[in-house]
Scaffold this motif. Sequence first.
Motif, short mmCIF file in Angstrom:
data_model
loop_
_atom_site.label_atom_id
_atom_site.label_comp_id
_atom_site.label_asym_id
_atom_site.label_seq_id
_atom_site.Cartn_x
_atom_site.Cartn_y
_atom_site.Cartn_z
N ASN A 117 0.83 -1.16 -0.08
CA ASN A 117 -0.16 -0.24 0.01
C ASN A 117 0.82 1.17 -0.03
OD1 ASN A 117 0.87 -0.26 2.52
ND2 ASN A 117 -0.92 0.43 3.67
N THR A 118 2.11 1.09 -0.45
CA THR A 118 3.00 2.27 -0.19
C THR A 118 2.37 3.29 -1.43
OG1 THR A 118 4.79 1.11 0.07
CG2 THR A 118 5.54 3.27 -1.18
N THR A 119 2.44 4.66 -1.04
CA THR A 119 1.93 5.92 -1.88
C THR A 119 2.89 6.80 -2.47
OG1 THR A 119 0.93 6.96 -0.10
CG2 THR A 119 -0.47 5.47 -1.33
N SER A 120 4.22 6.74 -1.75
CA SER A 120 5.27 7.37 -2.26
C SER A 120 6.56 6.88 -1.49
CB SER A 120 5.19 8.94 -1.53
OG SER A 120 5.71 8.91 -0.29
N ILE A 121 7.56 7.03 -2.50
CA ILE A 121 8.99 6.58 -2.12
C ILE A 121 9.94 7.83 -2.14
CG2 ILE A 121 10.81 5.14 -3.04
CD1 ILE A 121 8.69 3.59 -4.48
N ALA A 122 11.10 7.58 -1.00
CA ALA A 122 11.85 8.65 -1.02
C ALA A 122 13.26 7.67 -1.22
CB ALA A 122 12.03 9.34 0.13
N ILE A 123 14.19 8.33 -2.09
CA ILE A 123 15.43 7.21 -2.08
C ILE A 123 16.56 8.24 -2.62
CG2 ILE A 123 14.86 6.83 -4.52
CD1 ILE A 123 16.33 4.05 -4.27
N GLY A 124 17.70 7.69 -1.95
CA GLY A 124 19.18 8.49 -2.37
C GLY A 124 19.78 9.12 -1.30
N MET A 125 18.84 9.49 -0.07
CA MET A 125 19.62 10.19 1.03
C MET A 125 20.55 9.16 1.78
SD MET A 125 15.96 10.48 0.37
CE MET A 125 15.49 9.68 1.81
N GLY A 126 21.82 9.35 1.88
CA GLY A 126 22.81 8.41 2.50
C GLY A 126 22.90 6.93 1.78
N LEU A 127 22.51 6.94 0.48
CA LEU A 127 22.33 5.53 -0.13
C LEU A 127 23.64 4.94 -0.17
CD1 LEU A 127 20.04 3.97 -1.27
CD2 LEU A 127 20.84 4.84 -3.63
N GLY A 128 24.77 5.70 -0.58
CA GLY A 128 25.99 4.93 -0.76
C GLY A 128 25.75 3.69 -1.84
N LEU A 129 26.54 2.81 -1.72
CA LEU A 129 26.57 1.41 -2.33
C LEU A 129 25.49 0.89 -2.10
CD1 LEU A 129 30.40 0.67 -2.28
CD2 LEU A 129 29.25 1.77 -4.11
N TYR A 130 24.54 0.58 -3.10
CA TYR A 130 23.33 -0.16 -3.30
C TYR A 130 22.94 -1.17 -4.39
CZ TYR A 130 18.91 -0.50 -0.69
OH TYR A 130 17.58 -0.93 0.30
N ASN A 131 22.53 -2.49 -3.94
CA ASN A 131 22.40 -3.55 -5.00
C ASN A 131 21.55 -2.95 -6.32
OD1 ASN A 131 20.77 -5.68 -6.14
ND2 ASN A 131 22.53 -6.59 -5.34
N GLN A 132 22.18 -3.03 -7.32
CA GLN A 132 21.54 -2.48 -8.55
C GLN A 132 20.19 -3.02 -8.97
OE1 GLN A 132 22.37 0.51 -10.82
NE2 GLN A 132 23.83 0.75 -8.90
N ASP A 133 20.06 -4.25 -8.67
CA ASP A 133 18.90 -5.00 -9.03
C ASP A 133 17.86 -4.60 -7.83
OD1 ASP A 133 19.61 -6.38 -10.78
OD2 ASP A 133 20.51 -8.43 -9.57
N GLU A 134 18.09 -4.24 -6.47
CA GLU A 134 17.36 -3.82 -5.59
C GLU A 134 16.79 -2.31 -6.09
OE1 GLU A 134 17.64 -4.78 -1.37
OE2 GLU A 134 19.79 -4.90 -2.21
N LEU A 135 17.56 -1.51 -6.51
CA LEU A 135 17.36 -0.23 -7.14
C LEU A 135 16.21 -0.43 -8.05
CD1 LEU A 135 20.59 1.86 -7.14
CD2 LEU A 135 18.73 2.24 -5.48
N LYS A 136 16.56 -0.92 -9.09
CA LYS A 136 15.64 -1.10 -10.14
C LYS A 136 14.25 -1.74 -9.60
CE LYS A 136 15.29 -3.11 -14.82
NZ LYS A 136 14.01 -3.47 -14.83
N GLN A 137 14.39 -2.65 -8.71
CA GLN A 137 12.81 -3.18 -8.20
C GLN A 137 12.49 -2.15 -7.64
OE1 GLN A 137 13.38 -6.36 -5.36
NE2 GLN A 137 11.50 -7.37 -6.19
#
Length: 466
Positions: free
Chosen positions: A287-307
């Motif tokens: 039921n997520t209605t918004s996403i915030a991403i990038g703050m302090g992200l650092g190295l993050y799995n690319q597949d997870e990012l895409k998902q």
Amino acid sequence: MQKVFTHIGFLDEKCYSKYNLSEDILMEHAALALKNAIKKESKEYNSSILICCGVGNNAADGITLARLLQNEYKNIYLYIPFEVKSSMAKLQLQRANLLGIKQINNISSINKVDIVVDCLFGSGLNKSLDKTTIEIIEKLNNIEAFKISCDIPSGIDVNGKIETCAFIAHKTVTMGANKLALFTDIVKDYVGKIEVANLGLAKEMYEEETDIFLLEQTDMKLPFRKQKNSHKGTFGHAAIVIGCKKGAGTIACDAAFSFGSGLVTAIVHEELALPCHIMQSHKLPLNTTSIAIGMGLGLYNQDELKQILDNNIAKVIDADMFYEEIILQHLKSNVVLTPHPKEFCSLLKLTKIADISIEELQNNRFKYLKEFTLKYPQVTILLKGANTLIANNNKIFINYFGTSVLSKGGSGDVLSGLIASLLAQGYGSLDAAITASLAHTLVAKKYKKNSYSLSPQDLIEGIKIL
């Protein structure tokens, strides 16, 4: 919100041709606005006022001002270091001479007056300052006084740049309409409080259409709850992706919850010691209605990012994401980008718009923001700086309320959380960016403690009582 113009000469021309208002009439109103600004600061007859004039119509405004102040103030010092050139300046000087208004020959002997009025150049500066003019401006800056600039502080050019030096004003009375040159980051410490002078007709008749706007406090639409039949899900569910620097995401979570999102979930790889009201999950809740991403992200799995990014959900994209090519697949509607200048330079390079330095960007913030929004009109982009710029669909909105109080780690993370919260509650991307940005800066502006002491939690607590 107020309109902002790159140039206003065509607006003055409309006054002459359409409304039969002469240049003389407009000048009288300009000088009257300067007089009113002076009277707000000093009402004493014995007050001393230095008016420094150049050679063109800005000088004419200053000479007219001296005439209007005659006999209302005992000590009026009119300083005209160069021979006036414009026809209006010559006319106003002739009138001043007939009234016996005296000029001073130099300002070297003046160390203290109550008010200094800068009427050297205004919006007409389109060349480098000569040595004599630089010396005059530096002397004016060193005089102990309240300082008012006519139109635009002298030394600031038509593009809002400063080549050598500029007059430092406590207040700028700009003529007719807001000018873009007053709102570059570079001039923030020179313009002071900005007032727009009415030149003899309502602004609705003076102004024309524009694609640049100055935000006001009334443009902030807070998410007050009017619906009585509701539950926590009614007000959205913000998901905040927490990366390597966990503090950034944690701050954003708290900000999102405090700004009205009914539910907030931290997307984490391992359980964290978060406040009890912040939920934690390894995946996006259904039921997520918004996403915030990038703050302090650092190295993050690319597949997870895409998902995460492939979900058709409103998003705030910040910080480390502006160095990832994957962002190019998500520059679409209902996305808010919140880069600082270095991050925006990276984004411009990734999008093949420009490969520039931070200095080049800061000298041309409006230009490059315009180029980005022309290429990606559906994206809302918020460019951080002394003045926050928000762009969408070829329009730019200026938040002028920014203050150095916000120059602390975590302030940007609060902003990302605020935007995510509003997106979760159903705000459009532009409205979310505008309201969150205004709330963010106005809380900082009201901060009463030492200017160096603001913390992210202070911001969040301030948001609660707006």
